[in-house]
Design a protein around this motif. Sequence first.
Motif, PDB file in Angstrom:
ATOM      1  N   CYS A   5       0.703  -1.225   0.150  1.00  0.00           N
ATOM      2  CA  CYS A   5       0.186   0.001   0.103  1.00  0.00           C
ATOM      3  C   CYS A   5       0.712   1.179   0.203  1.00  0.00           C
ATOM      4  N   VAL A   6       1.883   1.400  -0.759  1.00  0.00           N
ATOM      5  CA  VAL A   6       2.455   2.301  -0.951  1.00  0.00           C
ATOM      6  C   VAL A   6       2.971   2.689  -2.572  1.00  0.00           C
ATOM      7  N   SER A   7       3.220   3.798  -2.903  1.00  0.00           N
ATOM      8  CA  SER A   7       3.529   4.270  -4.171  1.00  0.00           C
ATOM      9  C   SER A   7       4.591   3.726  -4.751  1.00  0.00           C
ATOM     10  N   VAL A   8       4.535   3.546  -6.228  1.00  0.00           N
ATOM     11  CA  VAL A   8       5.804   3.012  -6.915  1.00  0.00           C
ATOM     12  C   VAL A   8       7.043   3.736  -6.861  1.00  0.00           C
ATOM     13  N   ARG A   9       6.752   5.190  -6.542  1.00  0.00           N
ATOM     14  CA  ARG A   9       7.705   6.040  -6.439  1.00  0.00           C
ATOM     15  C   ARG A   9       8.421   6.018  -5.264  1.00  0.00           C
ATOM     16  N   THR A  10       7.597   5.483  -4.228  1.00  0.00           N
ATOM     17  CA  THR A  10       8.058   5.344  -2.736  1.00  0.00           C
ATOM     18  C   THR A  10       9.217   4.241  -2.852  1.00  0.00           C
ATOM     19  N   VAL A  11       8.972   3.050  -3.369  1.00  0.00           N
ATOM     20  CA  VAL A  11       9.637   1.835  -3.435  1.00  0.00           C
ATOM     21  C   VAL A  11      10.825   2.287  -3.941  1.00  0.00           C
ATOM     22  N   GLN A  12      10.861   3.199  -5.235  1.00  0.00           N
ATOM     23  CA  GLN A  12      12.155   3.458  -6.013  1.00  0.00           C
ATOM     24  C   GLN A  12      12.987   4.388  -5.209  1.00  0.00           C
ATOM     25  N   TYR A  13      12.162   5.086  -4.172  1.00  0.00           N
ATOM     26  CA  TYR A  13      13.014   6.214  -3.369  1.00  0.00           C
ATOM     27  C   TYR A  13      13.656   5.343  -2.369  1.00  0.00           C
ATOM     28  N   ASP A  56      14.899   2.283  -2.680  1.00  0.00           N
ATOM     29  CA  ASP A  56      15.983   1.655  -3.188  1.00  0.00           C
ATOM     30  C   ASP A  56      17.039   2.455  -3.603  1.00  0.00           C
ATOM     31  N   LYS A  57      16.721   3.928  -3.988  1.00  0.00           N
ATOM     32  CA  LYS A  57      17.647   4.900  -4.065  1.00  0.00           C
ATOM     33  C   LYS A  57      18.403   5.149  -3.028  1.00  0.00           C
ATOM     34  N   TYR A 104       8.191   2.031  10.799  1.00  0.00           N
ATOM     35  CA  TYR A 104       8.984   2.758  11.541  1.00  0.00           C
ATOM     36  C   TYR A 104       8.924   4.215  11.079  1.00  0.00           C
ATOM     37  N   ARG A 105       8.502   4.328   9.717  1.00  0.00           N
ATOM     38  CA  ARG A 105       8.231   5.654   9.313  1.00  0.00           C
ATOM     39  C   ARG A 105       6.789   6.460   9.986  1.00  0.00           C
ATOM     40  N   ALA A 106       5.927   5.382  10.103  1.00  0.00           N
ATOM     41  CA  ALA A 106       4.894   5.785  10.736  1.00  0.00           C
ATOM     42  C   ALA A 106       5.104   6.042  12.354  1.00  0.00           C
ATOM     43  N   LEU A 107       5.897   5.555  12.893  1.00  0.00           N
ATOM     44  CA  LEU A 107       6.492   5.794  14.171  1.00  0.00           C
ATOM     45  C   LEU A 107       7.235   6.939  14.376  1.00  0.00           C
ATOM     46  N   GLY A 108       7.675   7.692  13.358  1.00  0.00           N
ATOM     47  CA  GLY A 108       8.400   8.949  13.388  1.00  0.00           C
ATOM     48  C   GLY A 108       9.737   8.814  12.947  1.00  0.00           C
ATOM     49  N   PHE A 109      10.465   7.679  12.804  1.00  0.00           N
ATOM     50  CA  PHE A 109      11.766   7.726  12.400  1.00  0.00           C
ATOM     51  C   PHE A 109      12.135   8.067  11.078  1.00  0.00           C
ATOM     52  N   SER A 110      13.241   8.683  11.074  1.00  0.00           N
ATOM     53  CA  SER A 110      13.641   9.299   9.555  1.00  0.00           C
ATOM     54  C   SER A 110      14.521   7.993   8.973  1.00  0.00           C
ATOM     55  N   LEU A 111      14.634   8.266   7.660  1.00  0.00           N
ATOM     56  CA  LEU A 111      15.049   6.901   6.866  1.00  0.00           C
ATOM     57  C   LEU A 111      16.647   6.807   7.312  1.00  0.00           C
ATOM     58  N   GLU A 112      17.281   7.789   7.807  1.00  0.00           N
ATOM     59  CA  GLU A 112      18.577   7.619   8.266  1.00  0.00           C
ATOM     60  C   GLU A 112      18.423   6.661   9.587  1.00  0.00           C
ATOM     61  N   GLU A 113      17.554   7.181  10.361  1.00  0.00           N
ATOM     62  CA  GLU A 113      17.208   6.307  11.648  1.00  0.00           C
ATOM     63  C   GLU A 113      16.954   4.881  11.344  1.00  0.00           C
ATOM     64  N   ILE A 114      16.207   4.624  10.263  1.00  0.00           N
ATOM     65  CA  ILE A 114      15.712   3.132   9.997  1.00  0.00           C
ATOM     66  C   ILE A 114      16.840   2.278   9.641  1.00  0.00           C
ATOM     67  N   LYS A 115      17.723   2.818   8.775  1.00  0.00           N
ATOM     68  CA  LYS A 115      18.811   2.112   8.245  1.00  0.00           C
ATOM     69  C   LYS A 115      19.683   1.176   9.450  1.00  0.00           C
ATOM     70  N   PRO A 116      19.998   1.713  10.535  1.00  0.00           N
ATOM     71  CA  PRO A 116      20.375   0.662  11.579  1.00  0.00           C
ATOM     72  C   PRO A 116      19.566  -0.127  12.156  1.00  0.00           C
ATOM     73  N   ILE A 117      18.226   0.400  12.078  1.00  0.00           N
ATOM     74  CA  ILE A 117      17.156  -0.462  12.582  1.00  0.00           C
ATOM     75  C   ILE A 117      17.030  -1.680  11.880  1.00  0.00           C
ATOM     76  N   LEU A 118      17.100  -1.685  10.678  1.00  0.00           N
ATOM     77  CA  LEU A 118      17.141  -2.974   9.732  1.00  0.00           C
ATOM     78  C   LEU A 118      18.177  -4.094  10.055  1.00  0.00           C
ATOM     79  N   LYS A 119      19.400  -3.160  10.381  1.00  0.00           N
ATOM     80  CA  LYS A 119      20.420  -4.088  10.346  1.00  0.00           C
ATOM     81  C   LYS A 119      20.624  -4.773  11.836  1.00  0.00           C
ATOM     82  N   GLU A 120      20.000  -4.086  13.032  1.00  0.00           N
ATOM     83  CA  GLU A 120      20.151  -4.545  14.356  1.00  0.00           C
ATOM     84  C   GLU A 120      18.710  -5.094  14.619  1.00  0.00           C
TER      85      GLU A 120
END
Length: 239
Positions: free
Chosen positions: A15-23, A25-26, A57-73
């Motif tokens: 339930c997100v846009s194609v552009r979001t998925v591409q972003y 990825d980028k 995590y976006r819905a919980l207010g985390f930024s993309l930079e904050e989410i990166k280590p969350i996915l790793k840990e």
Amino acid sequence: MSDKFTTGELSKICCVSVRTVQYYDKEGLLKPSELSQGGRRLYTEEDIVKLKCICLYRALGFSLEEIKPILKENSNKEFFERILKEQTIKLDSEIKVLSEKRLKLQAIINQLNETGIIKIKSIDDMDRLIEKKEKYRKTEVMTYIFLGCYILLMLAGFPLAVRFTSFGGWIFAVTAVILLLGLVYYHKEVNAYICPKCHHKFKISFLKDLFSPNGVKNGKYLKCPNCGRRGWVKETYMD
């Protein structure tokens, strides 16, 4: 062989846009598991779970930079506990800031409704108005506390005064009148009134406060000294 999903299919499932998925990825958050011979991005079931986690995590207010280590840990309990507490503190701070902004906006709306114009021209004006509003709120609470204590005193004190002495009733009556006059005087000193027609702010005398009908939330039934309107006039803070 596990199922493969294109960018469009993945976006529909999550339930997100194609552009979001591409972003994502980028930004290096959600790289496709493989590319087709035609160069199309292909994702797996694991990528679906990963994207749903990102959305959470976006819905919980985390930024993309904050989410990166969350996915790793994702299996580190201490790490998760720390970042969740930090996010809670951050959100509490944002809520406080937003609440203060809302309070200021409501103060401007109230002033506009009371006076018909916006008198606030600077942050200093806003701070003074908020200070006056808060002081008035406290005095209003104190007025109701005094009134409640007075009523309780009348209900409980008079029978006791009459029972213990023959002059108790008279003494109590005089005391009650003095307390009532004191309450009216206090009310008169801390309140002003705004005419709903011409928006003129004015004070009233002790005798007017004592004998004018009181409609509680409607204020008092008064005559505006500026436009002559008679009717219910709401109480407000003094300038």
